[in-house]
Design an enzyme around this catalytic site. Structure first.
Site, short mmCIF file in Angstrom:
data_model
loop_
_atom_site.label_atom_id
_atom_site.label_comp_id
_atom_site.label_asym_id
_atom_site.label_seq_id
_atom_site.Cartn_x
_atom_site.Cartn_y
_atom_site.Cartn_z
N SER A 1 0.05 -9.23 1.23
CA SER A 1 -1.40 -9.11 1.31
C SER A 1 -1.79 -9.03 2.78
CB SER A 1 -2.06 -10.35 0.68
OG SER A 1 -3.41 -10.44 1.10
N SER A 2 -2.82 -8.25 3.06
CA SER A 2 -3.29 -8.16 4.45
C SER A 2 -3.76 -9.53 4.93
CB SER A 2 -4.45 -7.17 4.55
OG SER A 2 -4.07 -5.95 3.97
N HIS B 1 0.84 -1.21 0.00
CA HIS B 1 0.00 0.00 0.00
C HIS B 1 0.87 1.26 0.00
CE1 HIS B 1 -2.87 -2.86 2.12
NE2 HIS B 1 -3.62 -2.41 1.13
N LYS C 1 -1.63 -6.59 -7.91
CA LYS C 1 -1.90 -7.93 -7.38
C LYS C 1 -3.37 -8.30 -7.62
CE LYS C 1 -2.46 -9.06 -3.00
NZ LYS C 1 -3.64 -9.94 -2.92
N GLY D 1 -3.38 -1.66 -6.70
CA GLY D 1 -2.30 -2.65 -6.80
C GLY D 1 -2.53 -3.62 -7.95
N GLN E 1 -18.51 -5.96 -0.54
CA GLN E 1 -17.68 -6.83 -1.38
C GLN E 1 -17.33 -8.14 -0.68
OE1 GLN E 1 -14.51 -3.65 -1.57
NE2 GLN E 1 -13.16 -5.42 -1.64
O1 PAF Z 1 -8.40 -3.58 -3.26
C1 PAF Z 1 -9.00 -3.21 -2.25
O2 PAF Z 1 -8.44 -3.04 -1.16
C2 PAF Z 1 -10.52 -2.98 -2.32
O3 PAF Z 1 -11.12 -3.89 -3.18
C3 PAF Z 1 -10.87 -1.55 -2.71
C4 PAF Z 1 -10.38 -1.21 -4.11
C5 PAF Z 1 -10.26 -0.57 -1.72
C6 PAF Z 1 -12.39 -1.36 -2.70
O4 PAF Z 1 -12.92 -1.59 -1.44
#
Ligand code: PAF
Length: 282
Positions: free
Chosen positions: A187-188, A37, A151, A149, A61
Site C-alpha cells: 500500500s502507498s 499497481h 485489497k 485492486g 475522497q
Molecule cells: O483505489 C484508489 O486508488 C482510489 O480510490 C481510486 C479508485 C483511484 C479513486 O480515486
C-alpha cells in the site's frame, strides 16, 4: 506513452483507437505506484489492446484532517514505470479538469447503504468521493474494462454496484493483492509506518489467514471468529475498527449455505490506517 492532462486530448486519442477497432482498459490510481499497481497494469494488458492509467489524488475522497496533503505524489517516477510497463496513456488531470465547478456543489454519485458500513463508517463520505470520481473517469474514457485492486475490497463491491445501477457498460476486474514476504499487503500508505510498526503490521494478514483456515476447517461460529480476529490485532498493538466475515458478493451477513465469503478488516497503527481482506471459497 503519452502523458495527457486534459479531457479533450484524452478523448481524441481514445477515438482514434476506437476507429481502429481497439479495446480499452482503464486503471484508475492515485499514483505513488508500487508492485501492486504494476500488476493491475499487466492485468489490463491481458484484457484490452490499449491501456490508460489515471493518476489523480482525488480530494473528494479524503475527509478533513486526513492525509490528502501528505499523500505521496511521485508523478515523474510513476510516469517512467508506466512507460516501461507499456501503458499507452498516462492521464494526470488537475482538480480543475475533473471538477470544473469546484467540489462544494458538485454532482455526487453515491452507492447508499454499501458506502456507510465498515470503511465508510470510519470515513463518512469517503466512498461518495470514490464513486463520484470513478464515474467521471468512466465517462471520460468509456473503457471496456477497468481494473482495481482486491485489497480495497469494499471499494470494488461498491464500484461494481455503481456500474450495474447506472448501466455503465464496463467489465470490472480485480487484481490480486500483492504482499511483502511477511504477508503485509502493499500500500502507498505503508510508508507512514515506523520500523517498529512495520514488524506488527503483518499480523493483520495472519489474523485474516487464520480465520480463513478455520472456516475451511469447518468452524461456523462467525461471532467467535470475528472476536478472535479483533483480539489478535489488539494483542499485536493495532487498533482495529472491524474484523468481519461477509458474503463476498455484497458484504451482507452470510447465510448457512453461503459459499463465497470475504473476511475483511481495518486497523490503525500509528499514523497509518491499514486495510486487508481474504476471500474464502467453502
Ligand atoms: O483505489 C484508489 O486508488 C482510489 O480510490 C481510486 C479508485 C483511484 C479513486 O480515486
Amino acid at each position: 506513452m503519452k502523458q495527457i492532462t486534459d479531457i479533450s486530448s484524452l478523448r481524441n486519442e481514445i477515438d482514434n483507437w476506437r476507429q481502429a477497432g481497439e479495446s480499452v482498459a482503464l486503471v484508475p490510481t492515485m499514483g505513488s505506484l508500487h508492485k501492486g499497481h504494476m500488476n493491475l497494469v499487466s492485468l489490463a494488458h491481458e484484457h484490452a489492446e490499449r491501456v490508460v492509467v489515471s493518476i489523480f489524488v482525488n480530494p473528494t475522497q479524503f475527509r478533513p484532517g486526513e492525509d490528502f496533503a501528505e499523500y505521496p505524489r511521485t508523478l515523474a517516477t510513476d510516469a517512467r514505470r508506466l512507460a516501461r510497463a507499456g501503458a499507452d496513456i498516462l492521464f494526470a488531470p488537475s482538480s480543475e479538469e475533473i471538477y470544473p465547478e469546484g467540489t462544494e456543489q458538485m454532482t455526487t454519485v453515491s452507492v447508499k447503504a454499501l458506502s456507510e458500513i465498515f470503511c465508510g463508517a470510519a470515513r463518512p463520505g469517503h466512498f461518495d468521493g470514490v464513486t463520484s470520481v470513478v464515474c467521471r473517469l468512466f465517462n471520460m474514457v468509456a473503457p471496456d474494462v477497468a481494473v482495481f485492486g482486491q485489497k480495497d475490497y469494499q471499494q470494488l463491491v461498491i464500484l461494481r454496484r455503481m456500474a450495474s445501477d447506472l448501466h455503465i457498460p464496463v467489465n470490472i476486474i480485480a487484481g490480486q493483492t500483492q504482499r511483502e514476504k511477511n504477508g503485509l499487503a502493499l500500500s502507498s500508505r505503508n510508508q507512514y509506518l515506523s520500523k517498529e510498526e512495520q514488524k506488527a503490521a503483518p499480523t493483520i494478514y495472519w489474523a485474516l489467514a487464520d480465520c480463513r483456515q478455520q472456516l475451511l476447517d469447518g468452524q461456523r461460529d462467525l461471532d467467535r471468529l470475528e472476536a478472535e480476529g479483533l483480539d489478535r490485532l489488539h494483542a499485536a498493538g493495532l487498533d482495529p475498527e472491524f474484523f468481519a466475515i461477509r458474503k463476498a458478493s455484497d458484504l451482507s451477513p452470510p447465510k448457512a449455505d453461503s459459499q463465497h465469503l470475504v473476511v475483511l478488516t481495518a486497523a490503525r497503527l500509528g499514523a497509518a490506517r491499514l486495510i486487508d481482506n481474504v476471500l474464502v471459497e467453502l
